[in-house]
Design an enzyme around this catalytic site. Sequence first.
Site, mmCIF file in Angstrom:
data_model
loop_
_atom_site.group_PDB
_atom_site.id
_atom_site.type_symbol
_atom_site.label_atom_id
_atom_site.label_comp_id
_atom_site.label_asym_id
_atom_site.label_seq_id
_atom_site.Cartn_x
_atom_site.Cartn_y
_atom_site.Cartn_z
ATOM 1 N N ASP A 60 -0.840 7.728 15.752
ATOM 2 C CA ASP A 60 -1.253 6.281 15.884
ATOM 3 C C ASP A 60 -0.083 6.078 17.044
ATOM 4 O O ASP A 60 0.761 6.865 17.411
ATOM 5 C CB ASP A 60 -1.159 5.294 14.776
ATOM 6 C CG ASP A 60 0.055 5.290 14.269
ATOM 7 O OD1 ASP A 60 0.983 6.044 14.482
ATOM 8 O OD2 ASP A 60 0.249 4.343 13.461
ATOM 9 N N GLU B 275 -5.405 0.564 5.888
ATOM 10 C CA GLU B 275 -5.584 0.998 7.521
ATOM 11 C C GLU B 275 -6.587 0.178 8.390
ATOM 12 O O GLU B 275 -6.147 0.165 9.584
ATOM 13 C CB GLU B 275 -5.800 2.637 7.367
ATOM 14 C CG GLU B 275 -4.828 3.544 6.643
ATOM 15 C CD GLU B 275 -3.712 3.232 7.359
ATOM 16 O OE1 GLU B 275 -3.521 2.914 8.538
ATOM 17 O OE2 GLU B 275 -2.453 3.627 6.586
ATOM 18 N N CYS C 62 19.832 4.665 14.822
ATOM 19 C CA CYS C 62 19.012 5.837 14.760
ATOM 20 C C CYS C 62 19.751 7.344 14.465
ATOM 21 O O CYS C 62 20.766 7.487 15.195
ATOM 22 C CB CYS C 62 18.010 5.961 15.952
ATOM 23 S SG CYS C 62 16.846 7.331 15.683
ATOM 24 N N TRP D 186 0.828 -1.160 0.086
ATOM 25 C CA TRP D 186 -0.071 -0.034 -0.060
ATOM 26 C C TRP D 186 0.727 1.249 -0.039
ATOM 27 O O TRP D 186 0.446 2.341 0.047
ATOM 28 C CB TRP D 186 -0.787 -0.023 1.157
ATOM 29 C CG TRP D 186 -0.197 -0.341 2.539
ATOM 30 C CD1 TRP D 186 0.592 0.319 3.204
ATOM 31 C CD2 TRP D 186 -0.261 -1.613 3.167
ATOM 32 N NE1 TRP D 186 1.209 0.033 4.203
ATOM 33 C CE2 TRP D 186 0.727 -1.364 4.111
ATOM 34 C CE3 TRP D 186 -0.734 -2.899 2.898
ATOM 35 C CZ2 TRP D 186 0.979 -2.292 5.131
ATOM 36 C CZ3 TRP D 186 -0.364 -3.988 3.874
ATOM 37 C CH2 TRP D 186 0.489 -3.651 4.860
ATOM 38 N N TYR E 8 -7.851 8.965 13.513
ATOM 39 C CA TYR E 8 -6.627 8.307 12.728
ATOM 40 C C TYR E 8 -6.836 7.958 11.235
ATOM 41 O O TYR E 8 -6.084 8.420 10.537
ATOM 42 C CB TYR E 8 -6.006 7.382 13.723
ATOM 43 C CG TYR E 8 -4.882 6.613 12.804
ATOM 44 C CD1 TYR E 8 -3.664 7.118 12.642
ATOM 45 C CD2 TYR E 8 -5.422 5.253 12.053
ATOM 46 C CE1 TYR E 8 -2.780 6.497 11.781
ATOM 47 C CE2 TYR E 8 -4.367 4.668 11.234
ATOM 48 C CZ TYR E 8 -3.014 5.155 11.089
ATOM 49 O OH TYR E 8 -2.162 4.577 10.288
HETATM 50 FE FE1 SF4 Z 1 13.582 6.349 19.236
HETATM 51 FE FE2 SF4 Z 1 16.002 5.633 20.016
HETATM 52 FE FE3 SF4 Z 1 15.945 7.026 17.689
HETATM 53 FE FE4 SF4 Z 1 15.136 8.189 20.083
HETATM 54 S S1 SF4 Z 1 17.303 7.271 19.442
HETATM 55 S S2 SF4 Z 1 14.077 8.225 18.214
HETATM 56 S S3 SF4 Z 1 14.512 6.330 21.226
HETATM 57 S S4 SF4 Z 1 15.034 4.831 17.970
#
Ligand code: SF4
Length: 328
Positions: free
Chosen positions: A117, A16, A180, A3, A99
């Site tokens: 969400d 959804e 991240c 999707w 949502y």
């Molecule tokens: Fe999420 Fe960790 Fe990235 Fe912070 S550092 S946004 S807690 S994944």
Amino acid sequence: MPWKGEKDPYKIWLSETILQQTRVEQGMKYYENFIRAFPNVHTLAKAPAERIFKHWEGLGYYSRCRNLIETGRYISNDLKGNFPCDYDSILQLKGIGTYTAAAISSFAFNLPYAVLDGNVFRVLSRILDIETPIDSTEGRREFSELAQSILPLSKAGEYNQAIMDFGAVVCKPVPECSICFFQKNCKAFLQGKQQLLPVKEKKIKIRQRWLNYVVIKYRNEVAIHQRTVKDIWKQLFEFVLIETARPSTLKQVLKQFEKQYGISSYKHVKSFTETTQKLSHQSLSFTFTMLELNKKDKIENCFWTPLSGIEHFAFPRTIKRFITENLG
Ligand code: SF4
């Protein structure tokens, strides 16, 4: 994900609806089967409810399926197949909350509505270190205003999709902080409290239920009935059910069955190992007892179906598994 980048409001609505309360990996297969069987809202509206339930079988939260049927018929018949294209009209549709209305509005029509969400709550609460409980009125208002205030108005669809994906793939309940790119700016990560967010104030009260199924056979047929009461699994099928307030012995179940259905002439074929299933607010304990009747009695509220045709009916997941393993 099939999707992704989809602009057809019907397909977005379908995906959804399926993805509410369902993991992406599980929902994907259902979505593809649905689109194959019901490629547009008219095919969905014309299909018998039983056929749609059969496609939903095993996905749980069956009220979603009932709403899908009702809303699909409304759009096809009353709106001549034209999916509403403004937020307020979309929100009026049965089964669509804020949502889903924001998701359809932004993905299909690029309207400036921020989605909120579980993924978005998680991402925002962690990056900005917000401890207001997300299940409180105050929390919902605070997060909703925040989400709306940071939405880039000209790229609402793209942004909504991105933040949801980020929550689903990186900032998961157990987050992947090591990969991240927000590490340097994420307030929760900098304080080592990412697992403590988001905060919820209410504890879910779990109701325990004991469902004793009596599988009544006569030669190659079995007695089933459709659930019609306002409860879990409404409109799905099941065997004769003896629900008790606590765990019951075989003797107690059979005594109750005889009293309730006025049948005492049968052979006890087999009792099966107890199984359990957890729903969001209920913990279910199942027993299955198989009986063979000496004659084809009429069983209140039930009808007889050949075992060879049982796959045409939609059953709750645990019953479906029992059928596949023991009656297939
Ligand atoms: Fe999420 Fe960790 Fe990235 Fe912070 S550092 S946004 S807690 S994944």
